[in-house]
Design a protein around this motif. Structure first.
Motif: not given
Length: 269
Positions: A84-113
């Motif tokens: 979604d071009q309007q997604d503010p929780l995304a970085l990078g081109s919508v036409n990029a050949p690779v999309v990495m979806i990241e599931y994270s928690d703000f209290q997760c120390s490994f997410c922070r790392l």
């Protein structure tokens, strides 16, 4: 990798929409794909991504039922990318050949790392080159403070400051369920992030739209069977935990090659 106990798993909201037949079918496919990864770990993903060459037997993995099934299931998982071009929780081109979806928690120390030690290198090497898109999913598995932070992050995103807000929270290294992530503290993070309209931020944070967005992301994670954070899908290939940057690089580059070779099949087209 931060993990929650099964007994503490949050329940779906009673207002959540029950999945349609198509979603139920996709959930079964997702479960099968994750079972393959659980059985073989990252090795299966690496075999499929690199063309499935088996150096011991001299045969290609793509000729085996496991590799063939995994490719089909990874393509199904890749459809979860929203692009979604309007997604503010995304970085990078919508036409990029690779999309990495990241599931994270703000209290997760490994997410922070991961955000501090690994993701910046991926952004510099792939996102800025147009090869990778990163889509964040709020997956608050550690309770009410995680959910409050997720809604606040969404609200910051409505004013184009999600990524700055995320950095402000992780820089503070909040301890799980310590009472740190209060509404006032989350507002402080928003100010640090440069959110221009704090009245709007507070309204967005408590809005039905924020709750709906959070429920959508959380239910997606539940459908995937995710029980720990961070968790990732890279063109549908599951990666669990804050792995070393070299592992992400290998999977991203192989996914890019596979997407180009298959003419977009890896993108769920």
């Amino acid at each position: 990798m931060s993990r929650r106990s099964n007994s503490a798993r949050p329940r779906r909201s009673p207002n959540a929409t029950e999945p349609a037949a198509e979603t139920t079918s996709r959930t079964r496919t997702i479960a099968a794909a994750l079972a393959l990864v659980a059985a073989g770990g990252l090795v299966i993903a690496a075999v499929v991504l690199t063309g499935g060459k088996d150096s011991d037997s001299g045969r290609t993995g793509d000729s085996t039922p496991v590799a063939s099934d995994a490719n089909a299931q990874f393509r199904e998982l890749a459809k979860l990318a929203r692009r979604d071009q309007q997604d503010p929780l995304a970085l990078g081109s919508v036409n990029a050949p690779v999309v990495m979806i990241e599931y994270s928690d703000f209290q997760c120390s490994f997410c922070r790392l991961f955000t501090e030690n690994t993701e910046p290198a991926l952004i510099e090497k792939y996102v800025e080159a147009g090869a990778l898109r990163i889509e964040w999913r709020n997956f608050p598995i550690f309770g009410a403070e995680s959910a409050d932070a997720a809604r606040a992050a969404w609200a910051a995103g409505q004013q184009g400051k999600f990524w700055e807000f995320r950095k402000a929270v992780y820089d503070s290294t909040p301890k799980k369920n310590s009472g740190t992530l209060t509404p006032d503290k989350l507002a402080e993070f928003a100010e640090l992030a440069g959110v221009p309209d704090m009245a709007r931020f507070r309204a967005d944070q408590s809005s039905d739209a924020a709750r709906t967005a959070l429920r959508t992301d959380t239910n997606e994670g539940f459908d995937l069977g995710i029980t720990s954070t961070p968790a990732f899908l890279i063109n549908g290939r599951p990666v669990l935990g804050a792995q070393q940057v070299e592992q992400f690089v290998a999977i991203i580059e192989a996914a890019q090659q596979s997407a180009m070779r298959d003419g977009g099949k890896d993108l769920g087209k």
